[in-house]
Scaffold this motif. Structure first.
Motif, mmCIF file in Angstrom:
data_model
loop_
_atom_site.group_PDB
_atom_site.id
_atom_site.type_symbol
_atom_site.label_atom_id
_atom_site.label_comp_id
_atom_site.label_asym_id
_atom_site.label_seq_id
_atom_site.Cartn_x
_atom_site.Cartn_y
_atom_site.Cartn_z
ATOM 1 N N THR A 1 0.831 -1.203 0.000
ATOM 2 C CA THR A 1 0.000 0.000 0.000
ATOM 3 C C THR A 1 0.865 1.252 0.000
ATOM 4 N N GLY A 2 1.957 1.216 0.781
ATOM 5 C CA GLY A 2 2.855 2.366 0.795
ATOM 6 C C GLY A 2 3.449 2.635 -0.568
ATOM 7 N N LEU A 3 3.876 1.569 -1.239
ATOM 8 C CA LEU A 3 4.433 1.746 -2.582
ATOM 9 C C LEU A 3 3.382 2.274 -3.548
ATOM 10 N N MET A 4 2.153 1.765 -3.429
ATOM 11 C CA MET A 4 1.079 2.232 -4.306
ATOM 12 C C MET A 4 0.796 3.719 -4.091
ATOM 13 N N GLU A 5 0.707 4.121 -2.819
ATOM 14 C CA GLU A 5 0.416 5.525 -2.552
ATOM 15 C C GLU A 5 1.547 6.427 -3.044
ATOM 16 N N TYR A 6 2.773 5.930 -2.855
ATOM 17 C CA TYR A 6 3.903 6.718 -3.340
ATOM 18 C C TYR A 6 3.849 6.856 -4.870
ATOM 19 N N CYS A 7 3.568 5.754 -5.547
ATOM 20 C CA CYS A 7 3.491 5.794 -7.015
ATOM 21 C C CYS A 7 2.363 6.706 -7.483
ATOM 22 N N LEU A 8 1.232 6.675 -6.774
ATOM 23 C CA LEU A 8 0.126 7.547 -7.161
ATOM 24 C C LEU A 8 0.504 9.015 -6.996
ATOM 25 N N GLU A 9 1.246 9.301 -5.924
ATOM 26 C CA GLU A 9 1.697 10.677 -5.744
ATOM 27 C C GLU A 9 2.691 11.069 -6.829
ATOM 28 N N VAL A 10 3.538 10.117 -7.213
ATOM 29 C CA VAL A 10 4.501 10.393 -8.282
ATOM 30 C C VAL A 10 3.775 10.699 -9.587
ATOM 31 N N ILE A 11 2.728 9.972 -9.867
ATOM 32 C CA ILE A 11 1.969 10.168 -11.108
ATOM 33 C C ILE A 11 1.343 11.566 -11.144
ATOM 34 N N LYS A 12 1.021 12.102 -9.965
ATOM 35 C CA LYS A 12 0.403 13.425 -9.930
ATOM 36 C C LYS A 12 1.373 14.536 -10.323
ATOM 37 N N GLU A 13 2.683 14.239 -10.253
ATOM 38 C CA GLU A 13 3.669 15.266 -10.546
ATOM 39 C C GLU A 13 3.610 15.663 -12.038
ATOM 40 N N ASN A 14 3.908 16.910 -12.292
ATOM 41 C CA ASN A 14 3.867 17.415 -13.661
ATOM 42 C C ASN A 14 5.251 17.692 -14.234
ATOM 43 N N ASP A 15 6.258 17.123 -13.578
ATOM 44 C CA ASP A 15 7.630 17.327 -14.044
ATOM 45 C C ASP A 15 8.049 16.124 -14.878
ATOM 46 N N PRO A 16 8.027 16.233 -16.207
ATOM 47 C CA PRO A 16 8.327 15.052 -17.030
ATOM 48 C C PRO A 16 9.710 14.481 -16.766
ATOM 49 N N SER A 17 10.689 15.345 -16.740
ATOM 50 C CA SER A 17 12.054 14.820 -16.594
ATOM 51 C C SER A 17 12.243 14.188 -15.224
ATOM 52 N N GLY A 18 11.701 14.823 -14.208
ATOM 53 C CA GLY A 18 11.819 14.233 -12.878
ATOM 54 C C GLY A 18 11.103 12.898 -12.796
ATOM 55 N N PHE A 19 9.948 12.826 -13.452
ATOM 56 C CA PHE A 19 9.213 11.556 -13.447
ATOM 57 C C PHE A 19 9.991 10.459 -14.170
ATOM 58 N N LEU A 20 10.528 10.818 -15.335
ATOM 59 C CA LEU A 20 11.236 9.806 -16.124
ATOM 60 C C LEU A 20 12.518 9.348 -15.446
ATOM 61 N N GLN A 21 13.060 10.172 -14.570
ATOM 62 C CA GLN A 21 14.269 9.756 -13.869
ATOM 63 C C GLN A 21 14.003 8.587 -12.924
ATOM 64 N N ILE A 22 12.786 8.463 -12.436
ATOM 65 C CA ILE A 22 12.508 7.408 -11.445
ATOM 66 C C ILE A 22 11.458 6.425 -11.913
ATOM 67 N N SER A 23 10.858 6.665 -13.083
ATOM 68 C CA SER A 23 9.733 5.811 -13.497
ATOM 69 C C SER A 23 10.158 4.372 -13.732
ATOM 70 N N ASP A 24 11.311 4.159 -14.387
ATOM 71 C CA ASP A 24 11.742 2.771 -14.656
ATOM 72 C C ASP A 24 11.903 1.994 -13.361
ATOM 73 N N ALA A 25 12.541 2.624 -12.388
ATOM 74 C CA ALA A 25 12.756 1.929 -11.113
ATOM 75 C C ALA A 25 11.441 1.636 -10.425
ATOM 76 N N LEU A 26 10.506 2.594 -10.472
ATOM 77 C CA LEU A 26 9.209 2.355 -9.836
ATOM 78 C C LEU A 26 8.441 1.251 -10.535
ATOM 79 N N ILE A 27 8.505 1.224 -11.858
ATOM 80 C CA ILE A 27 7.793 0.167 -12.596
ATOM 81 C C ILE A 27 8.359 -1.201 -12.227
ATOM 82 N N ARG A 28 9.693 -1.257 -12.142
ATOM 83 C CA ARG A 28 10.287 -2.550 -11.747
ATOM 84 C C ARG A 28 9.857 -2.942 -10.334
ATOM 85 N N ARG A 29 9.844 -1.983 -9.445
ATOM 86 C CA ARG A 29 9.447 -2.295 -8.076
ATOM 87 C C ARG A 29 7.992 -2.743 -8.000
#
Length: 703
Positions: A362-390
């Protein structure tokens, strides 16, 4: 939201990230923490010195150092770089999160306001995955800032509605008194006087109350991520190979000339979509886990209820016995209580384990949902691969077997009081009770023609021994059930059923203790029409089979009989035989017969067959060597003989080339009949599964 807090804390200091940077391994560190755990490496082993010496090493060979470990294989608490012979060993410590890290570097002199630059040749080891990284000439500035994570932390702290704390207190941060809008830092009074004196350039800074500072932070414009190599340039593209945002100047310099480069916005949307899809699967797993926890908690209650019920039964049995049984009763109750506690322990342990995993998920899900809300493309792409793997890894951890109870709620004990006083000193529980009802496996149950195949199994959680099974079918008319199979197998095929009939089937299990209740009743529908072939096992030796036993030939001048594989005792059935070869004007016979009909005489010569035999001009009906109803019309090569058996009206009718031969040939037929032919110098082919011919349908419709 509390489960997400672990995602927002630095593994070194244990506090919320401050100015987090992203390591190549996709983990994060506070910039200050990263500076504290830097380790200086010998000049001779640095990537720059190796490139200067002319060795054929690429600019990115320092990533190979990821394989080095900062702790010894014996895990003694001390570690060193295995690749550097002259590197001194350094004692390891553990962060508040339990991660092994190097101790902070010596504190700078009090007069120093800015942190010292990193050593020229420095290594940084990720405290989470222990991958070692060699810094280039840019030092920590070479690692991108994780502004997206900073935004998530800000929102999380704002949502907690807790008092704002000073950001400069080293231990036990005090409540903040002011916030500097220019420095974007919260200060308590002592830290403000020490670090932000109201003189010099700092005198022009505007200090506001913490609550007002929180609002101004929330309303401040989003920070645009800039390139780590060209600090004045914003990220505009995304390198697929390097998995990193780049600016146009990086592309002009040719660093990514052979790489696939895509638009930053398009990749931002793509990775957001991928993360959302991955979260859908993980969300389903979390929902299943919640339902599973409810099931486990219900099992606790059910085990307690079953325990009370079992104890009451046991006490009632023991109280009914003589005084000698009372001495044994305490021992039996003790065993029941042990079983009770064992079951509860297993289920509670599983609840605890599943709860922890669900909290992490649940913690990981909530964190990912908060990440999705961000509007910074480059910042999102910097961590998206790792989050998807997790997310995928966490989903896999909820794999098969994780959401299956490890314990049943039943008590598999049964008190055997038959021996009574004669064996009271041997009184004990029998590890057996009446079996649970079997389960009919619908996907494996089927019908073919007038046979039915049924398969069953015991319930998955049943541990009671089963000695055999009893399969029952009704008569196809909703009548009484009858046993059709008794044995240890869990699959049975029942032949000889009526065509176009509906049967009900059920099965029960038994052991020495007794017989289980019946399974749920399964309804089976046999074929409306019969598909069958000739039976080589019932044929005379002179009969030759071909075409999957649909074509038979007899070269003998004597009559030889062959039967069909399927017998009929109910219903309306029609089949045809085409004449493939007709030599020397023989007189074959077609009809039905009992299973024990004579195989070396013309069909109809005995009382076991009812047939029509024909030549090239005429046909006769014959039974028990009695000829009746001679009709005009014979057969030739290519002719078709039809046989219609109506056991509802108990009649047998024949046709040649769809023309009915005379009236009804035979009446008052009862019992089991098999299709039959007798041949001499004739070859015929059988055709089955045919509808009733029109001449019979029309006659049936007449009043």
């Amino acid at each position: 939201m509390e489960e997400m807090e672990e995602e927002l804390k630095c593994p070194v200091c244990g506090s919320f990230y401050r100015e987090p940077i992203i390591l190549p391994c996709s983990h994060n560190l506070c910039q200050a923490c990263a500076r504290n755990i830097l380790v200086q490496t010998p000049e001779s082993e640095s990537p720059q010195s190796r490139r200067a010496s002319g060795s054929a090493v690429s600019d990115y060979d320092y990533l190979d150092l990821d394989k080095m470990s900062l702790y010894s294989e014996a895990d003694s608490g001390y570690g060193s770089y295995g690749g550097f012979a002259s590197a001194p060993t350094t004692p390891c410590q553990k962060s508040p999160n339990g991660v092994r890290v190097f101790p902070p570097a010596a504190p700078p002199p009090p007069a120093a306001l800015a942190p010292p630059p990193p050593p020229r040749n420095a290594c940084l080891t990720c405290p989470q995955c222990h991958r070692s990284l060699v810094l280039d000439e840019r030092g920590l500035r070479g690692f991108p800032r994780n502004r997206l994570l900073e935004g998530v932390i800000d929102r999380y702290q704002q949502g907690r509605a807790a008092a704002l704390r000073c950001q400069l207190c080293e231990k036990a941060p005090k409540e903040a008194a002011v916030m500097c809008e220019q420095c974007d830092v919260f200060y308590c009074d002592p830290c403000r006087l020490r670090c932000h004196p109201p003189r010099g350039p700092l005198a022009k800074h505007r200090l506001v109350p913490p609550a007002q500072g929180r609002v101004s932070r929330r309303l401040s414009p989003r920070k645009i991520s800039t390139c780590t190599d060209h600090e004045l340039e914003n990220h505009s593209m995304y390198c697929v190979q390097c998995k990193s945002p780049v600016c146009y100047q990086c592309l002009e310099e040719g660093k990514h000339s052979s790489h696939e480069v895509k638009a930053l916005g398009a990749m931002w949307k793509l990775h957001k979509s991928q993360l959302s899809q991955a979260l859908n699967g993980l969300s389903d797993r979390a929902k299943e886990a919640k339902e599973f926890l409810v099931q486990l908690r219900n099992m606790v209650q059910q085990i307690q209820e079953n325990s009370v019920e079992f104890e009451a039964c046991l006490v009632a049995q023991c109280d009914a016995l003589i005084d000698a049984l009372n001495r044994r009763k305490a021992q039996l109750l003790s065993r029941v209580n042990k079983e009770h506690e064992h079951k509860l322990k297993v289920v509670r342990d599983q609840i605890s384990h599943c709860t922890v995993k669900l909290r992490q998920t649940t913690g990981l899900m909530e964190y990912c949902l908060e990440v999705i809300k961000e509007n910074d493309p480059s910042g999102f792409l910097q961590i998206s691969d790792a989050l998807i793997r997790r997310v995928h890894l966490t989903e896999d951890q909820w794999g098969k077997g994780t959401l299956t109870p490890r314990m049943t709620t039943d008590f598999d004990l049964n008190l055997d009081n038959a021996p009574l006083l004669q064996s009271i000193h041997q009184l004990d529980f029998v590890q057996m009770k009446v079996p649970a009802p079997p389960i009919l496996q619908l996907e494996e149950c089927c019908t073919h023609n007038n046979s039915a195949t049924l398969s069953w199994k015991q319930p998955p959680l049943s541990t009671v021994q089963v000695e055999g099974y009893i399969l029952e079918l009704d008569d196809g008319n909703g009548g009484q059930f009858r046993e059709v199979y008794v044995g240890k197998e869990t699959m049975c095929t029942v032949d000889g059923l009526h065509f176009n009939s509906t049967y009900s089937a059920r099965v029960k299990a038994f052991n020495k203790t007794g017989v289980s209740p019946y399974s749920k009743t399964l309804v089976l529908q046999t074929s409306e029409v019969a598909w069958f072939s000739f039976d080589p096992g019932s044929a005379h030796a002179d009969i030759i089979f071909s075409n999957d036993n649909l074509t038979v030939t007899c070269n003998s001048y004597d009559d030889r009989v062959v039967l069909g594989k399927t017998g009929f005792s109910k219903g309306l059935h029609y089949w045809e035989l085409s004449i493939d070869r007709y030599d020397n004007h023989p007189d074959p016979a077609f009809g039905v017969a009992r299973i024990d009909v004579l195989k070396d005489a013309m069909l109809g010569k005995d009382d076991k067959a009812w047939a029509m035999y024909v030549d090239n001009n005429r046909s006769w009906f014959m039974h028990n060597n009695s000829h009746t109803n001679r009709t005009e019309g014979g057969i030739t090569k290519g002719a078709t003989v039809g046989v219609l058996l109506d056991l509802t009206r108990r009649t047998l009718t024949f046709s040649i080339n769809e023309d009915q031969q005379g009236p009804v040939a035979f009446e008052n037929l009862e019992g089991l009949f098999f299709p039959a032919v007798s041949l001499n110098s004739v070859q015929v082919t059988l055709h089955t599964g045919l509808p009733v011919p029109e001449f019979y349908t029309s006659r049936s419709a007449m009043p």
